[in-house]
Design a protein around this motif. Structure first.
Motif, PDB file in Angstrom:
ATOM      1  N   PRO A   1      -4.830  -8.989  -9.442  1.00 57.55           N
ATOM      2  CA  PRO A   1      -4.462 -10.168  -8.655  1.00 57.55           C
ATOM      3  C   PRO A   1      -3.894  -9.763  -7.301  1.00 57.55           C
ATOM      4  O   PRO A   1      -3.271  -8.712  -7.171  1.00 57.55           O
ATOM      5  N   GLN A   2      -4.147 -10.591  -6.318  1.00 57.79           N
ATOM      6  CA  GLN A   2      -3.642 -10.312  -4.971  1.00 57.79           C
ATOM      7  C   GLN A   2      -2.121 -10.332  -4.987  1.00 57.79           C
ATOM      8  O   GLN A   2      -1.521 -11.260  -5.538  1.00 57.79           O
ATOM      9  N   PRO A   3      -1.475  -9.321  -4.420  1.00 55.16           N
ATOM     10  CA  PRO A   3      -0.005  -9.276  -4.446  1.00 55.16           C
ATOM     11  C   PRO A   3       0.588 -10.410  -3.616  1.00 55.16           C
ATOM     12  O   PRO A   3      -0.035 -10.912  -2.684  1.00 55.16           O
ATOM     13  N   SER A   4       1.804 -10.786  -3.951  1.00 54.55           N
ATOM     14  CA  SER A   4       2.482 -11.838  -3.195  1.00 54.55           C
ATOM     15  C   SER A   4       2.932 -11.298  -1.847  1.00 54.55           C
ATOM     16  O   SER A   4       3.049 -10.090  -1.644  1.00 54.55           O
ATOM     17  N   ILE A   5       3.185 -12.186  -0.918  1.00 52.79           N
ATOM     18  CA  ILE A   5       3.627 -11.788   0.413  1.00 52.79           C
ATOM     19  C   ILE A   5       4.938 -10.995   0.332  1.00 52.79           C
ATOM     20  O   ILE A   5       5.082  -9.921   0.921  1.00 52.79           O
ATOM     21  N   LEU A   6       5.890 -11.530  -0.438  1.00 53.33           N
ATOM     22  CA  LEU A   6       7.210 -10.916  -0.475  1.00 53.33           C
ATOM     23  C   LEU A   6       7.242  -9.602  -1.257  1.00 53.33           C
ATOM     24  O   LEU A   6       8.235  -8.876  -1.183  1.00 53.33           O
ATOM     25  N   SER A   7       6.169  -9.299  -1.982  1.00 50.65           N
ATOM     26  CA  SER A   7       6.153  -8.039  -2.727  1.00 50.65           C
ATOM     27  C   SER A   7       6.191  -6.842  -1.779  1.00 50.65           C
ATOM     28  O   SER A   7       6.660  -5.762  -2.148  1.00 50.65           O
ATOM     29  N   TYR A   8       5.733  -7.030  -0.545  1.00 48.73           N
ATOM     30  CA  TYR A   8       5.715  -5.928   0.415  1.00 48.73           C
ATOM     31  C   TYR A   8       7.092  -5.622   0.997  1.00 48.73           C
ATOM     32  O   TYR A   8       7.280  -4.589   1.637  1.00 48.73           O
TER      33      TYR A   8
ATOM     34  N   LYS B   1       9.563  -4.876  -0.722  1.00 54.44           N
ATOM     35  CA  LYS B   1      10.118  -3.789  -1.528  1.00 54.44           C
ATOM     36  C   LYS B   1       9.726  -2.417  -0.995  1.00 54.44           C
ATOM     37  O   LYS B   1      10.315  -1.406  -1.395  1.00 54.44           O
ATOM     38  N   ASP B   2       8.761  -2.386  -0.100  1.00 52.81           N
ATOM     39  CA  ASP B   2       8.310  -1.126   0.481  1.00 52.81           C
ATOM     40  C   ASP B   2       9.353  -0.645   1.495  1.00 52.81           C
ATOM     41  O   ASP B   2       9.683  -1.361   2.453  1.00 52.81           O
ATOM     42  N   ILE B   3       9.893   0.553   1.301  1.00 52.11           N
ATOM     43  CA  ILE B   3      10.992   1.043   2.142  1.00 52.11           C
ATOM     44  C   ILE B   3      10.636   1.057   3.633  1.00 52.11           C
ATOM     45  O   ILE B   3      11.443   0.622   4.463  1.00 52.11           O
ATOM     46  N   PRO B   4       9.448   1.533   4.025  1.00 50.63           N
ATOM     47  CA  PRO B   4       9.116   1.494   5.456  1.00 50.63           C
ATOM     48  C   PRO B   4       9.151   0.079   6.033  1.00 50.63           C
ATOM     49  O   PRO B   4       9.580  -0.111   7.180  1.00 50.63           O
ATOM     50  N   ASN B   5       8.731  -0.901   5.248  1.00 42.23           N
ATOM     51  CA  ASN B   5       8.770  -2.282   5.724  1.00 42.23           C
ATOM     52  C   ASN B   5      10.207  -2.780   5.864  1.00 42.23           C
ATOM     53  O   ASN B   5      10.518  -3.553   6.775  1.00 42.23           O
TER      54      ASN B   5
ATOM     55  N   VAL C   1       9.218   7.738   7.282  1.00 43.58           N
ATOM     56  CA  VAL C   1       9.363   7.527   5.840  1.00 43.58           C
ATOM     57  C   VAL C   1       8.016   7.222   5.205  1.00 43.58           C
ATOM     58  O   VAL C   1       7.700   7.724   4.116  1.00 43.58           O
ATOM     59  N   ALA C   2       7.210   6.424   5.882  1.00 46.67           N
ATOM     60  CA  ALA C   2       5.893   6.061   5.344  1.00 46.67           C
ATOM     61  C   ALA C   2       5.023   7.300   5.121  1.00 46.67           C
ATOM     62  O   ALA C   2       4.286   7.387   4.129  1.00 46.67           O
ATOM     63  N   ARG C   3       5.119   8.265   6.041  1.00 43.50           N
ATOM     64  CA  ARG C   3       4.312   9.477   5.901  1.00 43.50           C
ATOM     65  C   ARG C   3       4.811  10.384   4.785  1.00 43.50           C
ATOM     66  O   ARG C   3       4.061  11.191   4.248  1.00 43.50           O
ATOM     67  N   LYS C   4       6.087  10.252   4.440  1.00 45.89           N
ATOM     68  CA  LYS C   4       6.667  11.105   3.401  1.00 45.89           C
ATOM     69  C   LYS C   4       6.499  10.521   1.992  1.00 45.89           C
ATOM     70  O   LYS C   4       6.453  11.266   1.011  1.00 45.89           O
ATOM     71  N   LEU C   5       6.420   9.190   1.909  1.00 49.13           N
ATOM     72  CA  LEU C   5       6.339   8.543   0.598  1.00 49.13           C
ATOM     73  C   LEU C   5       5.001   8.804  -0.070  1.00 49.13           C
ATOM     74  O   LEU C   5       3.954   8.788   0.562  1.00 49.13           O
TER      75      LEU C   5
ATOM     76  N   ASP D   1      -1.093  -0.939   1.447  1.00 50.45           N
ATOM     77  CA  ASP D   1       0.306  -0.841   1.848  1.00 50.45           C
ATOM     78  C   ASP D   1       0.415  -0.363   3.291  1.00 50.45           C
ATOM     79  O   ASP D   1       1.197  -0.898   4.089  1.00 50.45           O
ATOM     80  N   ALA D   2      -0.372   0.660   3.612  1.00 49.13           N
ATOM     81  CA  ALA D   2      -0.340   1.223   4.961  1.00 49.13           C
ATOM     82  C   ALA D   2      -0.844   0.206   5.988  1.00 49.13           C
ATOM     83  O   ALA D   2      -0.278   0.082   7.077  1.00 49.13           O
ATOM     84  N   LYS D   3      -1.894  -0.525   5.641  1.00 46.31           N
ATOM     85  CA  LYS D   3      -2.439  -1.525   6.555  1.00 46.31           C
ATOM     86  C   LYS D   3      -1.436  -2.645   6.805  1.00 46.31           C
ATOM     87  O   LYS D   3      -1.230  -3.075   7.942  1.00 46.31           O
ATOM     88  N   PHE D   4      -0.796  -3.108   5.740  1.00 49.06           N
ATOM     89  CA  PHE D   4       0.212  -4.169   5.884  1.00 49.06           C
ATOM     90  C   PHE D   4       1.367  -3.675   6.757  1.00 49.06           C
ATOM     91  O   PHE D   4       1.822  -4.380   7.670  1.00 49.06           O
ATOM     92  N   GLY D   5       1.848  -2.462   6.474  1.00 47.17           N
ATOM     93  CA  GLY D   5       2.939  -1.902   7.253  1.00 47.17           C
ATOM     94  C   GLY D   5       2.578  -1.744   8.718  1.00 47.17           C
ATOM     95  O   GLY D   5       3.401  -2.003   9.601  1.00 47.17           O
ATOM     96  N   GLY D   6       1.336  -1.343   8.971  1.00 42.48           N
ATOM     97  CA  GLY D   6       0.884  -1.197  10.348  1.00 42.48           C
ATOM     98  C   GLY D   6       0.860  -2.523  11.086  1.00 42.48           C
ATOM     99  O   GLY D   6       1.280  -2.609  12.246  1.00 42.48           O
ATOM    100  N   GLN D   7       0.387  -3.570  10.407  1.00 43.74           N
ATOM    101  CA  GLN D   7       0.358  -4.901  11.021  1.00 43.74           C
ATOM    102  C   GLN D   7       1.772  -5.413  11.286  1.00 43.74           C
ATOM    103  O   GLN D   7       2.055  -5.987  12.344  1.00 43.74           O
TER     104      GLN D   7
END
Length: 216
Positions: free
Chosen positions: A9-16, A18-22, A64-68, A75-81
């Protein structure tokens, strides 16, 4: 595969969130909001401090994103946007509002403010399309330099008249905008550990200088 399974299932908006870089990106956005708020209140010392810390969090999210491990391509695409959207506010809108505030929101300053925001938008769109030139250098001055340079320029405010500094600030903002969309090639500073230490030293120095203005 590094991408998410299409059957899931497509993840929820707010699930991102939890990503530390975000989270770091959003912390930078919070600093940017403080910079805008205090610029409008004409408390430029706090505004300058908030601006450099926004850069710190911007650099931190990428490091941090490069180290995780375990981050997917989505995840990377969302973080980039997210990073790009925050950058337009941090490095385009914020300096423009500082110019408008210092110019007492006179209509004349709308021209410079528009140039600064438009250049940031065009610069980010170009980077999103083509990325780094040769994989190592930016085309045009990277936008985070706008904040790092402007907080240094603002130190002159204590040594010249208000009218003179208004001209300096106007020319600095527009000049940086021109460099943002120029064809000059500049290195990617955030990828070098030595530059991270230099940035940290610069941020702490700027924080102490403007912090002392608040105290004294």
């Amino acid at each position: 595969m590094s991408t998410r399974n299409s059957t899931l299932p497509q993840p929820s908006i707010l699930s991102y969130i939890k990503d530390i870089p975000n989270l770091l990106s959003l912390a930078g956005l919070a600093c940017t909001l403080l910079a805008i708020y205090y610029a409008i209140l004409e408390n430029y010392s706090i505004s300058m401090i908030a601006m450099v810390w926004a850069v710190a969090f911007d650099w931190a999210d990428g490091l941090v994103a490069r180290k995780l491990k375990g981050r997917t391509s989505t995840d990377a695409k969302f973080g980039g946007q997210l990073d790009v959207l925050i950058d337009i506010v941090s490095y385009g809108v914020t300096p423009a509002i500082i110019l408008l505030s210092y110019g007492k929101f006179e209509p004349l300053y709308l021209v410079g403010a528009f140039i600064m925001i438009a250049a940031a938008a065009v610069r980010l769109s170009y980077f999103s399309t083509y990325g780094l030139a040769g994989g190592t250098k930016y085309t045009g001055l990277a936008l985070d330099n706008n904040s790092l340079i402007l907080v240094f320029v603002f130190l002159l405010e204590s040594f010249v008249s208000h009218d003179m500094f208004t001209i300096i600030l106007y020319l600095s903002g527009v000049g940086l905008a021109v460099l943002n969309v120029s064809e000059i090639k500049t290195p990617k500073l955030s990828g070098n550990p030595r530059n991270v230490w230099l940035l940290g030293t610069y941020i702490l120095t700027i924080t102490l200088i403007y912090g002392s203005k608040l105290i004294f």
